[in-house]
Enzyme design. Sequence first.
Site, mmCIF file in Angstrom:
data_model
loop_
_atom_site.group_PDB
_atom_site.id
_atom_site.type_symbol
_atom_site.label_atom_id
_atom_site.label_comp_id
_atom_site.label_asym_id
_atom_site.label_seq_id
_atom_site.Cartn_x
_atom_site.Cartn_y
_atom_site.Cartn_z
ATOM 1 N N ASP A 109 0.495 -10.263 -69.314
ATOM 2 C CA ASP A 109 1.006 -9.860 -70.622
ATOM 3 C C ASP A 109 2.057 -10.857 -71.105
ATOM 4 O OD1 ASP A 109 1.107 -7.154 -72.409
ATOM 5 O OD2 ASP A 109 3.082 -8.106 -72.349
ATOM 6 N N ILE A 110 2.008 -11.199 -72.378
ATOM 7 C CA ILE A 110 2.998 -12.111 -72.970
ATOM 8 C C ILE A 110 4.319 -11.367 -73.161
ATOM 9 C CG2 ILE A 110 3.617 -13.469 -75.006
ATOM 10 C CD1 ILE A 110 0.678 -14.061 -75.429
ATOM 11 N N GLU A 152 -1.796 -8.437 -76.520
ATOM 12 C CA GLU A 152 -1.383 -9.606 -75.740
ATOM 13 C C GLU A 152 -1.669 -9.419 -74.255
ATOM 14 O OE1 GLU A 152 2.392 -7.034 -76.167
ATOM 15 O OE2 GLU A 152 0.485 -7.358 -77.191
#
Length: 239
Positions: A109-110, A152
């Site tokens: 995950d960003i 994301e």
Amino acid sequence: EILAKIRSDPVRAKLPVIILTAKGQDTDRDAALAGGADDFLTKPFEKEEFYCRVYRSVTNVEQIRKITRAAYTDQLTDLPNRLSFFTAAPELYERAVKHELPFAVAMVDIDFFKKINDTFGHAGGDVALQHLARLIETTLSDVDVVARFGGEEFCVLATDLDPDAAPTVFERLLSAVEASEVHFEGQSIRFTLSIGVTTKAGGDLDAVINRADELLYEAKQSGRNQVVIEPGETAGGTR
């Protein structure tokens, strides 16, 4: 019998088949089409008609391939999508569990993705996602399945991956992302990742993915820009 043999072979199952025969009864045509033929042409025939039938069959195959690709591909990043992941991954996971092979499931995950969207707009966020997708492809080239799950968030399944090697594999992705930047409208976008990884079987694939998601949450809660691996070991760290 020929049609049955062709359709039972996974390699040839989608091969377009045109039956070419002197049998011109409706029952013959119906039997051929019911048996899996794509088209039916009786002898004698005109050369032009034959070419048209072949062209139509090829065109149909190309259209089916395009539709299938669209259904199984994330249109923004060009990575497999969630549907594609759950088409390929369960069998790989079940085989690894059955034969006691090592594996890893990771959720990626960003960090602070909303801030990227707020700063650069959704177009900037899209560029960041595309950039990450390319880094995942190059850095995790040996994994079995990688897909964008949505937003994301990305999911990875790697089989035959030694549990001791998992930290190094995902730390490499973490470092590659942190060291890179993507340019958007004259500005530089930089970001980091949080990654949760489990290497332990525990129920079906959904349950294992949920565990990786919990480890991802731990990575977020303990400072981001790090990999948290079952059973709670941390690699990397905010730098």
